[in-house]
Write a protein that holds these residues in place. Structure first.
Motif, mmCIF file in Angstrom:
data_model
loop_
_atom_site.group_PDB
_atom_site.id
_atom_site.type_symbol
_atom_site.label_atom_id
_atom_site.label_comp_id
_atom_site.label_asym_id
_atom_site.label_seq_id
_atom_site.Cartn_x
_atom_site.Cartn_y
_atom_site.Cartn_z
ATOM 1 N N GLY A 182 -19.310 13.380 1.680
ATOM 2 C CA GLY A 182 -18.887 12.254 2.512
ATOM 3 C C GLY A 182 -17.642 11.554 1.992
ATOM 4 N N ALA A 183 -17.466 11.484 0.689
ATOM 5 C CA ALA A 183 -16.324 10.764 0.131
ATOM 6 C C ALA A 183 -15.095 11.639 -0.081
ATOM 7 N N ALA A 184 -15.273 12.954 -0.102
ATOM 8 C CA ALA A 184 -14.149 13.847 -0.425
ATOM 9 C C ALA A 184 -12.949 13.689 0.505
ATOM 10 N N PRO A 185 -13.123 13.586 1.842
ATOM 11 C CA PRO A 185 -11.923 13.467 2.687
ATOM 12 C C PRO A 185 -11.153 12.172 2.514
ATOM 13 N N TYR A 186 -11.765 11.164 1.883
ATOM 14 C CA TYR A 186 -11.137 9.850 1.815
ATOM 15 C C TYR A 186 -10.832 9.381 0.395
ATOM 16 N N ALA A 187 -11.402 9.997 -0.606
ATOM 17 C CA ALA A 187 -11.272 9.486 -1.975
ATOM 18 C C ALA A 187 -9.854 9.579 -2.510
ATOM 19 N N TRP A 188 -9.062 10.507 -2.020
ATOM 20 C CA TRP A 188 -7.697 10.657 -2.519
ATOM 21 C C TRP A 188 -6.692 9.761 -1.798
ATOM 22 N N ARG A 189 -7.083 9.184 -0.669
ATOM 23 C CA ARG A 189 -6.130 8.458 0.173
ATOM 24 C C ARG A 189 -5.584 7.175 -0.452
ATOM 25 N N PRO A 190 -6.300 6.467 -1.330
ATOM 26 C CA PRO A 190 -5.680 5.274 -1.948
ATOM 27 C C PRO A 190 -4.439 5.567 -2.767
ATOM 28 N N VAL A 191 -4.170 6.826 -3.070
ATOM 29 C CA VAL A 191 -2.991 7.123 -3.884
ATOM 30 C C VAL A 191 -1.711 6.686 -3.175
ATOM 31 N N ARG A 192 -1.677 6.780 -1.844
ATOM 32 C CA ARG A 192 -0.452 6.395 -1.130
ATOM 33 C C ARG A 192 -0.185 4.893 -1.202
ATOM 34 N N PRO A 193 -1.122 4.002 -0.761
ATOM 35 C CA PRO A 193 -0.804 2.565 -0.846
ATOM 36 C C PRO A 193 -0.571 2.081 -2.271
ATOM 37 N N VAL A 194 -1.324 2.619 -3.232
ATOM 38 C CA VAL A 194 -1.122 2.193 -4.612
ATOM 39 C C VAL A 194 0.258 2.608 -5.110
ATOM 40 N N ALA A 195 0.656 3.837 -4.799
ATOM 41 C CA ALA A 195 1.972 4.308 -5.245
ATOM 42 C C ALA A 195 3.096 3.543 -4.558
ATOM 43 N N VAL A 196 2.962 3.301 -3.266
ATOM 44 C CA VAL A 196 3.996 2.554 -2.555
ATOM 45 C C VAL A 196 4.098 1.136 -3.100
ATOM 46 N N ARG A 197 2.967 0.544 -3.417
ATOM 47 C CA ARG A 197 2.984 -0.846 -3.894
ATOM 48 C C ARG A 197 3.583 -0.960 -5.293
ATOM 49 N N PHE A 198 3.273 -0.061 -6.197
ATOM 50 C CA PHE A 198 3.656 -0.225 -7.594
ATOM 51 C C PHE A 198 4.804 0.684 -8.045
ATOM 52 N N LEU A 199 5.155 1.693 -7.262
ATOM 53 C CA LEU A 199 6.209 2.622 -7.687
ATOM 54 C C LEU A 199 7.524 2.457 -6.934
ATOM 55 N N ARG A 200 7.528 1.724 -5.858
ATOM 56 C CA ARG A 200 8.793 1.564 -5.142
ATOM 57 C C ARG A 200 9.742 0.709 -5.973
ATOM 58 N N PRO A 201 11.045 0.921 -5.841
ATOM 59 C CA PRO A 201 12.002 0.134 -6.628
ATOM 60 C C PRO A 201 11.914 -1.345 -6.275
ATOM 61 N N SER A 202 12.139 -2.178 -7.256
ATOM 62 C CA SER A 202 12.165 -3.615 -7.023
ATOM 63 C C SER A 202 13.386 -3.991 -6.192
ATOM 64 N N PRO A 203 13.417 -5.191 -5.588
ATOM 65 C CA PRO A 203 14.606 -5.589 -4.810
ATOM 66 C C PRO A 203 15.889 -5.520 -5.621
ATOM 67 N N ALA A 204 15.830 -5.910 -6.906
ATOM 68 C CA ALA A 204 17.039 -5.843 -7.733
ATOM 69 C C ALA A 204 17.484 -4.399 -7.936
ATOM 70 N N MET A 205 16.527 -3.489 -8.179
ATOM 71 C CA MET A 205 16.869 -2.085 -8.365
ATOM 72 C C MET A 205 17.395 -1.482 -7.066
ATOM 73 N N ALA A 206 16.761 -1.827 -5.937
ATOM 74 C CA ALA A 206 17.243 -1.314 -4.650
ATOM 75 C C ALA A 206 18.650 -1.826 -4.362
ATOM 76 N N LEU A 207 18.913 -3.094 -4.702
ATOM 77 C CA LEU A 207 20.248 -3.643 -4.485
ATOM 78 C C LEU A 207 21.276 -2.936 -5.365
ATOM 79 N N ALA A 208 20.911 -2.663 -6.611
ATOM 80 C CA ALA A 208 21.838 -1.949 -7.502
ATOM 81 C C ALA A 208 22.117 -0.538 -6.986
ATOM 82 N N ASP A 209 21.080 0.149 -6.496
ATOM 83 C CA ASP A 209 21.285 1.484 -5.941
ATOM 84 C C ASP A 209 22.169 1.424 -4.701
#
Length: 420
Positions: A182-209
């Motif tokens: 029951g949990a297998a199809p959904y247990a891996w899905r939090p990887v996307r929101p967690v990665a987007v929240r904590f791995l995306r560049p900060s506003p300062a880094m995005a501005l520098a890029d």
């Protein structure tokens, strides 16, 4: 039956992905667990030997942080299609000075190898993305790691329950199977929101890029304009200017021969008139290469239709008739279409082409050029398509090329335009 098979396939794929997420997120805890085991093994009442496992765990965490984040970005991109930009600082070129030393942007070194090594170390320590990756490596086990551990834990419970001789343990085995499936199809899905929240560049880094990107685009635009000015000067010097000089000399000769040799003067006048006609045609071609009159007067759609009529390929154009854009955008798209048609006729040996121009509700203009050529086209550094991609990037546009071997070739240009 099909729904059951689909569910089982989804559960199997989800279970594998959950195991991958669990392994990746638990690399840092595994390092610390190993360090704790070494500390307990070495402990003998003296606290100093315990510092070595602690130091080893800290170094291992720092070394694993960036590879873990790269693997997570790759998983998110492959499984969900979400691309998370890394935002790492790029190393500047190492330059050799007149003194023989190498400058890496931070210090002078005797060899280029030492300069690059020192540069990588300094960038690694000073890059904010390093500490962002370290934070993610610490957070990941307590967020996506714990959730991804549910299906494997269910499998372990099922193995223990069914392997135990006590009948009461069978219930634990059944519950473990139910939890795992029951949990297998959904247990891996939090990887996307967690990665987007904590791995995306900060506003300062995005501005520098963004600043670096705009600087590179400005340099490309400057180089392109300089090359275009040199082309215009060369065409004027070798073509129309030379004909105008010859025309002036012919008229001076005619003036002298008008009374003494009228027949020869008339022949020179005929040659001068032909030269003037050719000069006018060259000037028109030159102006058309700078900014076609039909593009200025009637817009992108009619200019592309006129371009299709002059093309050696059998070209069909499908477009929104009322589409008008800012002149710089229309010029970039027009010359992009012209270059793609020329490539299809010259390199791909195509016979037919199709052009579609449309605007979307998302506020972008999409121009797609497709031909029936041999295919194999790609964006190569310094090539024509790479130059086209850079010209579109000035307007935050993108270029997508799909060209398998044997064709067909499909090139899609997308440019945002809020004035639509």
């Amino acid at each position: 039956m099909r729904q059951l098979v689909s569910w089982l396939v989804s559960a199997a794929v989800g279970f594998v992905r959950a195991c991958v997420v669990l392994i990746v997120s638990m690399l840092v805890p595994a390092v610390w667990a190993a360090a704790a085991g070494l500390w307990m093994w070495w402990w003998g009442g003296n606290p100093w030997p315990g510092l070595a496992p602690l130091l080893w765990a800290c170094v291992g965490t720092l070394a694993l942080a960036r590879p873990i984040c790269r693997m997570v970005r790759a998983m998110v991109a492959r499984w969900t299609g979400t691309v998370i930009p890394p935002g790492y600082r790029q190393a500047a070129p190492v330059v050799r000075m007149s003194t023989g030393y190498w400058w890496n942007g931070f210090s002078y070194e005797r060899t280029s190898r030492d300069a690059r090594r020192d540069q990588r170390m300094r960038l690694w320590w000073s890059d904010p993305a390093t500490w962002r990756d370290l934070r993610f490596a610490v957070i990941a086990p307590f967020t996506m790691g714990l959730i991804a551990a549910v299906p494997p834990a269910g499998v372990v419970a099922a193995v223990v329950g069914f392997g135990h001789p006590a009948p009461s343990m069978r219930l634990i085995g059944v519950l473990g199977v139910a939890v795992a499936i029951g949990a297998a199809p959904y247990a891996w899905r939090p990887v996307r929101p967690v990665a987007v929240r904590f791995l995306r560049p900060s506003p300062a880094m995005a501005l520098a890029d963004r600043v670096d990107e705009l600087t590179a685009q400005r340099a490309d635009t400057t180089v392109t304009q300089a090359a275009e000015i040199r082309r215009i000067e060369r065409d004027l010097h070798d073509g129309a200017q030379a004909r105008m000089v010859a025309l002036g000399m012919s008229l001076a000769t005619v003036e002298k021969l008008m009374e003494t040799d009228p027949d020869r003067a008339k022949a020179l006048l005929r040659d001068a008139r032909a030269g003037a006609t050719e000069s006018l045609a060259e000037l028109r071609d030159l102006v058309r290469g700078i900014s076609p009159p039909v593009l200025t007067e009637r817009g992108l759609v009619d200019a592309v239709r006129a371009l299709a009529l002059d093309s050696p390929l059998e070209t069909a154009v499908s477009a929104d008739l009322g589409l008008r854009l800012d002149p710089p955008i229309e010029s970039a798209l027009y010359f992009g279409v012209a270059e793609l048609l020329a490539n299809a006729a010259k390199h791909a040996r195509a016979t037919r082409a199709g052009i579609s121009i449309a605007r979307t509700d998302a506020g972008v203009v999409e121009v797609e050029v497709e031909d029936d050529g041999t295919g194999g086209a790609g964006v190569r550094a310094g090539g024509g398509l790479d130059g086209l991609r850079r010209r579109l990037a000035v307007f935050d546009g993108t270029l997508e090329v799909t060209s398998p071997a044997g064709g067909p070739t499909r090139v899609r240009m997308v440019v945002p335009c809020e004035s639509l």
